[in-house]
Each structure stands twice: as structure tokens, then as C-alpha cells.
Design a protein around this motif. Sequence first.
Motif, PDB file in Angstrom:
ATOM      1  N   LEU A  27       3.501  47.929  80.515  1.00  0.00           N
ATOM      2  CA  LEU A  27       4.618  48.870  80.371  1.00  0.00           C
ATOM      3  C   LEU A  27       4.154  50.218  79.866  1.00  0.00           C
ATOM      4  CD1 LEU A  27       7.384  46.495  78.974  1.00  0.00           C
ATOM      5  CD2 LEU A  27       7.234  47.514  81.266  1.00  0.00           C
ATOM      6  N   ARG A  28       3.204  50.227  78.947  1.00  0.00           N
ATOM      7  CA  ARG A  28       2.667  51.503  78.450  1.00  0.00           C
ATOM      8  C   ARG A  28       1.979  52.276  79.564  1.00  0.00           C
ATOM      9  NH1 ARG A  28      -0.789  50.804  73.196  1.00  0.00           N
ATOM     10  NH2 ARG A  28      -1.010  53.048  73.492  1.00  0.00           N
ATOM     11  N   THR A  29       1.196  51.580  80.397  1.00  0.00           N
ATOM     12  CA  THR A  29       0.499  52.276  81.471  1.00  0.00           C
ATOM     13  C   THR A  29       1.479  52.821  82.506  1.00  0.00           C
ATOM     14  OG1 THR A  29       0.114  50.248  82.722  1.00  0.00           O
ATOM     15  CG2 THR A  29      -1.627  50.954  81.228  1.00  0.00           C
ATOM     16  N   LEU A  30       2.571  52.114  82.711  1.00  0.00           N
ATOM     17  CA  LEU A  30       3.558  52.560  83.703  1.00  0.00           C
ATOM     18  C   LEU A  30       4.454  53.684  83.203  1.00  0.00           C
ATOM     19  CD1 LEU A  30       4.526  49.123  85.258  1.00  0.00           C
ATOM     20  CD2 LEU A  30       3.090  50.924  86.255  1.00  0.00           C
ATOM     21  N   THR A  31       4.281  54.092  81.951  1.00  0.00           N
ATOM     22  CA  THR A  31       5.080  55.208  81.428  1.00  0.00           C
ATOM     23  C   THR A  31       4.222  56.418  81.083  1.00  0.00           C
ATOM     24  OG1 THR A  31       4.922  54.355  79.166  1.00  0.00           O
ATOM     25  CG2 THR A  31       6.833  53.660  80.482  1.00  0.00           C
ATOM     26  N   MET A  32       2.928  56.356  81.355  1.00  0.00           N
ATOM     27  CA  MET A  32       2.042  57.477  81.036  1.00  0.00           C
ATOM     28  C   MET A  32       1.640  58.190  82.320  1.00  0.00           C
ATOM     29  SD  MET A  32      -0.317  55.746  78.061  1.00  0.00           S
ATOM     30  CE  MET A  32      -1.207  57.259  77.752  1.00  0.00           C
ATOM     31  N   TRP A  33       1.837  59.514  82.341  1.00  0.00           N
ATOM     32  CA  TRP A  33       1.595  60.274  83.566  1.00  0.00           C
ATOM     33  C   TRP A  33       0.164  60.186  84.094  1.00  0.00           C
ATOM     34  CZ3 TRP A  33      -1.882  64.153  84.168  1.00  0.00           C
ATOM     35  CH2 TRP A  33      -2.353  64.797  83.032  1.00  0.00           C
ATOM     36  N   PRO A  34      -0.877  60.126  83.257  1.00  0.00           N
ATOM     37  CA  PRO A  34      -2.209  60.028  83.863  1.00  0.00           C
ATOM     38  C   PRO A  34      -2.390  58.757  84.700  1.00  0.00           C
ATOM     39  CG  PRO A  34      -2.416  60.687  81.562  1.00  0.00           C
ATOM     40  CD  PRO A  34      -0.988  60.270  81.782  1.00  0.00           C
ATOM     41  N   PHE A  35      -1.832  57.646  84.208  1.00  0.00           N
ATOM     42  CA  PHE A  35      -1.929  56.406  84.972  1.00  0.00           C
ATOM     43  C   PHE A  35      -1.116  56.498  86.260  1.00  0.00           C
ATOM     44  CE2 PHE A  35      -2.895  54.483  80.741  1.00  0.00           C
ATOM     45  CZ  PHE A  35      -4.154  54.001  81.051  1.00  0.00           C
ATOM     46  N   LEU A  36       0.105  56.988  86.164  1.00  0.00           N
ATOM     47  CA  LEU A  36       0.957  57.073  87.354  1.00  0.00           C
ATOM     48  C   LEU A  36       0.347  57.981  88.416  1.00  0.00           C
ATOM     49  CD1 LEU A  36       4.442  57.256  85.615  1.00  0.00           C
ATOM     50  CD2 LEU A  36       3.388  55.294  86.757  1.00  0.00           C
ATOM     51  N   LEU A  37      -0.170  59.133  87.992  1.00  0.00           N
ATOM     52  CA  LEU A  37      -0.809  60.041  88.935  1.00  0.00           C
ATOM     53  C   LEU A  37      -2.089  59.421  89.494  1.00  0.00           C
ATOM     54  CD1 LEU A  37      -0.548  62.766  90.278  1.00  0.00           C
ATOM     55  CD2 LEU A  37      -1.696  63.794  88.308  1.00  0.00           C
ATOM     56  N   GLY A  38      -2.827  58.723  88.647  1.00  0.00           N
ATOM     57  CA  GLY A  38      -4.031  58.033  89.113  1.00  0.00           C
ATOM     58  C   GLY A  38      -3.712  56.961  90.142  1.00  0.00           C
TER      59      GLY A  38
END
Length: 124
Positions: A45-56
Motif C-alpha cells: 500500500l505504501r508503494t502504491l501511494t508514492m509517486w516515484p513507484f507509480l511513475l516507475g
Amino acid sequence: MTALSFALVISGVILNAFAQSLLKLGTNRMGGIEFTLANAWEIALRTLTMWPFLLGFGCYAVSLVVWIAALSRVPVTIAYPMLSIGYIINALIARFWLGETLSLGGWSGIGLICIGVWLVARHG
């Protein structure tokens, strides 16, 4: 290799390199995490709410589509070695954007990769 084929290969490589760098930026922002089964959902859930992960993730998805298009036009014996350019891009991003250090050996390795990619591209 045609201009379109070259553009597809390079675009796929660049997108893949940026994806990797964005994931590293995301992990830097998350801090040290010990992955366990107990905290898997929290970390997801943390990774799915952080823009660097989403953009990556987005860069990876687009790079996959572009790479498939490239492979439909370029022999894998030429296209796959071009992925080594990603090492160069990632090293430069890590050095100048993420503040990581790069030793003389690292710079020398980048030089050797450049020579190798040139040889493969030139002589297929």
C-alpha cells in the motif's frame, strides 16, 4: 537498423533505466524496510501511494510495449546488447540525481560498455 527501429530500442532502454531509477528513489524515500509476510500488505500500500513507484511502474509498462515493438523489427542479437546502455544511464542518474558515488572502476566499466555497444551496433 532503420531510424524507427533504433528509436524503439533506445526508447525502450531509456524508459527501463528511468523506471529502475524511480524505484530506487522510492526505496530511498521509504527508508530501510525489512520485508516480511506480516508487513507485505502495508509495504504494498505504501508503494502504491508514492509517486516515484507509480511513475516507475508506468515507465516499466510503457518500456515493455516499446521493447516488444523493437524486438519485432530488430534481431535479438543486436537489440538485447543495447540494454547495456541502461547501465550507463542508471549510473549517471545515480551519480548526478541520487547522489551516489562512482569509482574510477565504475567509469572505466561504463567506457567498456560504450565500446561493446558500439561494436555490436556496428558489426551486428
